[in-house]
Design an enzyme around this catalytic site. Structure first.
Site, mmCIF file in Angstrom:
data_model
loop_
_atom_site.group_PDB
_atom_site.id
_atom_site.type_symbol
_atom_site.label_atom_id
_atom_site.label_comp_id
_atom_site.label_asym_id
_atom_site.label_seq_id
_atom_site.Cartn_x
_atom_site.Cartn_y
_atom_site.Cartn_z
ATOM 1 N N CYS A 2 0.862 -1.171 0.000
ATOM 2 C CA CYS A 2 0.000 0.000 0.000
ATOM 3 C C CYS A 2 0.905 1.229 0.000
ATOM 4 C CB CYS A 2 -0.940 0.121 1.188
ATOM 5 S SG CYS A 2 -2.125 -1.213 1.318
ATOM 6 N N ARG A 27 3.698 -0.232 -5.029
ATOM 7 C CA ARG A 27 3.492 -0.776 -3.681
ATOM 8 C C ARG A 27 2.160 -1.505 -3.541
ATOM 9 N NH1 ARG A 27 6.829 1.452 0.120
ATOM 10 N NH2 ARG A 27 5.351 0.966 1.757
ATOM 11 N N TRP A 74 -2.901 -2.595 -1.651
ATOM 12 C CA TRP A 74 -2.588 -4.010 -1.852
ATOM 13 C C TRP A 74 -3.367 -4.735 -0.770
ATOM 14 C CZ3 TRP A 74 -0.288 -8.083 0.819
ATOM 15 C CH2 TRP A 74 0.138 -9.162 0.048
ATOM 16 N N ASN A 98 -1.301 2.338 5.730
ATOM 17 C CA ASN A 98 -0.479 1.252 5.204
ATOM 18 C C ASN A 98 -0.029 0.434 6.404
ATOM 19 O OD1 ASN A 98 1.507 -0.370 4.036
ATOM 20 N ND2 ASN A 98 3.041 1.242 4.129
ATOM 21 N N GLY A 99 -0.370 -0.863 6.409
ATOM 22 C CA GLY A 99 0.025 -1.711 7.531
ATOM 23 C C GLY A 99 -1.111 -2.647 7.902
ATOM 24 N N GLU A 483 17.497 -17.203 -8.665
ATOM 25 C CA GLU A 483 17.037 -15.858 -9.006
ATOM 26 C C GLU A 483 16.389 -15.841 -10.401
ATOM 27 O OE1 GLU A 483 16.321 -13.374 -7.558
ATOM 28 O OE2 GLU A 483 16.443 -11.677 -8.897
ATOM 29 N N LYS A 487 12.539 -14.663 -11.077
ATOM 30 C CA LYS A 487 12.205 -13.575 -12.013
ATOM 31 C C LYS A 487 11.154 -14.059 -13.007
ATOM 32 C CE LYS A 487 13.396 -10.676 -10.465
ATOM 33 N NZ LYS A 487 14.136 -10.545 -9.259
ATOM 34 N N GLU A 490 7.654 -14.584 -11.352
ATOM 35 C CA GLU A 490 6.897 -13.430 -10.857
ATOM 36 C C GLU A 490 6.383 -12.518 -11.958
ATOM 37 O OE1 GLU A 490 9.016 -10.841 -8.168
ATOM 38 O OE2 GLU A 490 10.870 -11.091 -9.257
ATOM 39 N N HIS A 506 18.094 -36.088 -8.220
ATOM 40 C CA HIS A 506 17.413 -36.545 -7.008
ATOM 41 C C HIS A 506 15.926 -36.211 -7.030
ATOM 42 C CE1 HIS A 506 21.247 -37.642 -5.319
ATOM 43 N NE2 HIS A 506 21.713 -36.445 -5.618
ATOM 44 N N LYS A 605 5.958 -4.064 -4.174
ATOM 45 C CA LYS A 605 7.399 -3.843 -4.120
ATOM 46 C C LYS A 605 7.947 -3.966 -2.703
ATOM 47 C CE LYS A 605 11.295 -2.473 -6.009
ATOM 48 N NZ LYS A 605 11.968 -3.547 -6.772
HETATM 49 C C1 F6R Z 1 11.541 -10.119 -6.364
HETATM 50 C C2 F6R Z 1 11.618 -9.171 -5.277
HETATM 51 C C3 F6R Z 1 11.286 -9.641 -3.908
HETATM 52 C C4 F6R Z 1 12.103 -8.868 -2.879
HETATM 53 C C5 F6R Z 1 11.640 -9.233 -1.471
HETATM 54 C C6 F6R Z 1 12.495 -8.563 -0.418
HETATM 55 O O1 F6R Z 1 11.924 -9.555 -7.574
HETATM 56 O O2 F6R Z 1 11.921 -8.020 -5.482
HETATM 57 O O3 F6R Z 1 11.455 -11.016 -3.776
HETATM 58 O O4 F6R Z 1 13.460 -9.177 -3.048
HETATM 59 O O5 F6R Z 1 10.310 -8.852 -1.305
HETATM 60 O O6 F6R Z 1 12.446 -7.175 -0.557
HETATM 61 P P1 F6R Z 1 13.568 -6.243 0.048
HETATM 62 O O7 F6R Z 1 14.827 -6.498 -0.684
HETATM 63 O O8 F6R Z 1 13.037 -4.853 -0.144
HETATM 64 O O9 F6R Z 1 13.672 -6.613 1.499
#
Ligand code: F6R
Length: 610
Positions: A2, A27, A74, A98-99, A483, A487, A490, A506, A605
């Site tokens: 949010c 967000r 969100w 937000n929270g 990673e 990517k 998501e 395995h 984010k």
């Molecule tokens: C994926 C992504 C998330 C963040 C995770 C932690 O692309 O960005 O998996 O890495 O939410 O976020 P931070 O780094 O802000 O603690």
């Protein structure tokens, strides 16, 4: 998750709030709304879906006034709907939040018993009624909010407007982020810096348990208990242009292309090439501290967690220190054995991820030292940490992290070099080779980016219909495989798994057939031969192989259906190069499928809920 924004000044508030929300949309983006003080009182406009729906609603029903608050949501409590969208109104009060209010069910029952009608399923509406109840008891706005928040348990950043005091916004914070912006004749608040950058660089970071009254001439800050707080604003060096797309189709693509610059900015002034060392005076750890560390525990979530796995390998290999990685969400409440002599490195792009923040706090309470690696200056994790080592990637807007991941790798490697030089585990000659190699990395990424993007955009035409994709790597390529898979999942919604190449036999090998592309990270390193054996095993099951190989490695390339080349580098540096084609692969598949690359479904984010 949010985003909240507020403006009090002399201009029309609606366009400023919309602009701020646009910059905060990463967000959360399932509904949005604004509340503006019009001459006749507070008016609210809300809309379900992306911000453009709110823009349209405001076009149909324009709001006029120079004080207002806004929110992009969100969903946590209550599905995305207009009635659950913020702001929430109770009597003369409107609130954005937000929270999560943890005791909202008990408070809801109590308010309903007292005759208050609650119309939404949200925890936020409870806060607006609590404040309203206090104003009805005759308290002014600030006192009412203080008294209401004393009844609330949980995390919040709130902004409140009241018809009784129409030239003010009151904001308060506990756990969720909140920054104030000050300029001549206007004061702002927002969940994150980029929302305010077009208006001011002068910012004030609020701390937990603080409340502020904003008016056009500035702000007054105090604790919830009523103690005045004196804090000056700081100048933020990010420019508004840094948070724009600059001609790229998506922020994610722009941020992938910004990686060479982000790396240079992050390493600038920190690599001492003459002494083959790392200059980290800013961190605030002494040589004695480096020698006293018995163990390193790396805490993070998601993409940042993948960076920490590389960090662990570097710390073990270069500094010869025991190191472990922990998913922050799993560390919490587990009674992990931790204490004095342990260094916790908490890695977070936002510096606000609640699981990482709480895990780091728990570790600190048990006697460990905490070092934060974060990208957002002044965010919650560096604030609670004993020491901080910032990445300088600039604002990252795409929800899928790319350039921040790259700079986290840089900080983790630089820190490992620093540790090993203090502990005498890395000779000057070896250190020099790594430091000089690191200096060349931005150029080595840059020189191939354009062509790599083109090649991968063509390549994905053949592979973008795959339902499952496997990413394999060994050693430092293993976290990059994780990673790459994250990517792809998501942003393109394709099922993908990252696996340690040796683990394939395995279990996951059962998945393989001609329909499953396998992306094999096979740079020239000590694992190369064994990775090639795993590649052959996948090929024997008719899987389509996409190789990430060192330039000129014709033998490995001959085993692949398609391949991408990266520059030859010292093997500890390979993650900086091998992850780039994986980011581009995910981007190109998503773009080909037409998904919402920068704002993938269900994600946000900054994850400020547990
Ligand atoms: C994926 C992504 C998330 C963040 C995770 C932690 O692309 O960005 O998996 O890495 O939410 O976020 P931070 O780094 O802000 O603690």
């Amino acid at each position: 998750m949010c985003g909240i924004v507020g403006y009090v000044g002399n201009e029309e508030a609606a366009p400023i709030l919309l602009d701020g929300l646009r910059r905060l949309e990463y967000r959360g983006y399932d509904s949005a709304g604004v509340a503006i003080q019009e001459a006749s009182g507070i008016e609210v406009v809300r809309a379900v879906g992306k911000l453009r729906n709110l823009e349209k609603a405001l076009f149909d029903r324009p709001l006029q006034g120079s004080v207002g608050i806004g929110h992009t949501r969100w969903a946590t409590h209550g599905r995305p709907s207009e009635v659950n969208a913020h702001p929430h109104v109770a009597g003369p009060i409107a609130v954005v939040h937000n929270g999560i209010i943890e005791n909202h069910l008990r408070l809801r029952a109590e308010l309903e018993k007292g005759g208050f009608t609650i119309t939404s399923d949200t925890d936020t509406e409870i806060v607006s009624h609590l404040i309203h109840r206090e104003t009805r008891a005759g308290h002014d706005m600030l006192t009412s909010i203080r008294r209401a928040l004393a009844q609330v348990e949980g995390a919040y950043a709130i902004a409140v407007v009241s018809e009784a005091e129409p030239r003010r916004i009151v904001v308060a914070k506990s756990s969720s982020p909140l920054v104030l912006g000050v300029s001549r004749n206007a004061t702002y608040c927002a969940s994150d810096i980029p929302a305010l950058l077009p208006y001011t660089n002068e910012m004030v970071f609020m701390e937990d348990g603080e409340i502020a009254v904003l008016d056009p001439d500035g702000f007054s800050l105090s604790t919830l208990a009523g103690e005045p707080v004196n804090r000056r604003s700081r100048k933020i060096s990010w420019s508004p242009v840094m948070a724009e797309k600059a001609g790229y189709k998506h922020f994610m693509l722009k941020e992938i292309f910004e990686q060479p610059r982000a790396l240079e900015d992050t390493m600038r002034g920190r690599l001492d090439r003459e002494r083959a060392d790392v200059e980290t005076a800013e961190i605030g750890l002494s040589d004695e501290d480096a020698k006293a560390i018995r163990r390193v525990i790396l805490l993070a979530c998601g993409t940042s967690h993948h960076a920490t796995i590389a960090g662990r390998y570097w710390i073990e290999e270069l500094a010869k220190l025991p190191a472990i990685t922990e998913l922050a969400s799993e560390f919490r409440g587990r009674d992990a054995v931790i204490g004095e002599g342990d260094l916790v490195i908490a890695v977070s792009q936002s510096g606000e991820t609640i699981d990482t923040l709480m895990a780091a706090k728990e570790a600190k309470a048990r006697g460990a030292k905490v070092l934060a690696i974060a990208n957002v200056n002044g965010s919650a994790i560096p604030r609670m940490a004993d020491a901080s080592f910032y990445t300088h990637a600039g604002p990252e807007i795409g929800v899928a992290s790319t350039k921040c991941f790259m700079t986290q790798l840089a900080n983790l490697l630089m820190f490992s070099i620093w540790l090993s030089r203090r502990r005498g585990t890395l000779s000057e000659g070896e250190a020099r080779e790594i430091v000089e190699g690191l200096v060349r990395i931005p150029h080595q990424i840059e020189e191939r980016l354009e062509a790599m993007h083109e090649k991968i955009s063509d390549m994905v035409r053949e592979f973008s219909n795959a339902r499952d994709v496997l990413f394999l790597g060994r050693g430092l390529s293993f976290p990059m495989a994780l990673e790459g898979a994250l990517k792809l999942k998501e942003i393109s919604y394709v099922h993908a798994e990252g696996y340690a190449a040796g683990e394939m036999k395995h279990g996951p090998i059962a998945l393989l057939d001609a329909e499953v592309p396998v992306i094999v990270l096979a740079p020239q390193d000590r694992h190369h031969e064994r990775v090639c054996s795993n590649l052959q095993e996948a090929r024997a099951r008719e899987a389509k192989i996409i190789g990430v190989t060192t330039a000129g490695d014709a033998q490995t390339q001959s085993l692949c259906d398609a391949f991408v080349e990266v520059a030859p580098v010292h093997e500890v540096l390979s993650p900086f190069l091998t992850v780039v084609p994986l980011q581009l692969y995910a981007y190109c598949v998503a773009d080909h499928k037409g998904t919402d690359v920068d704002q993938p479904r269900n994600l946000a984010k900054t994850v400020t809920v547990e």
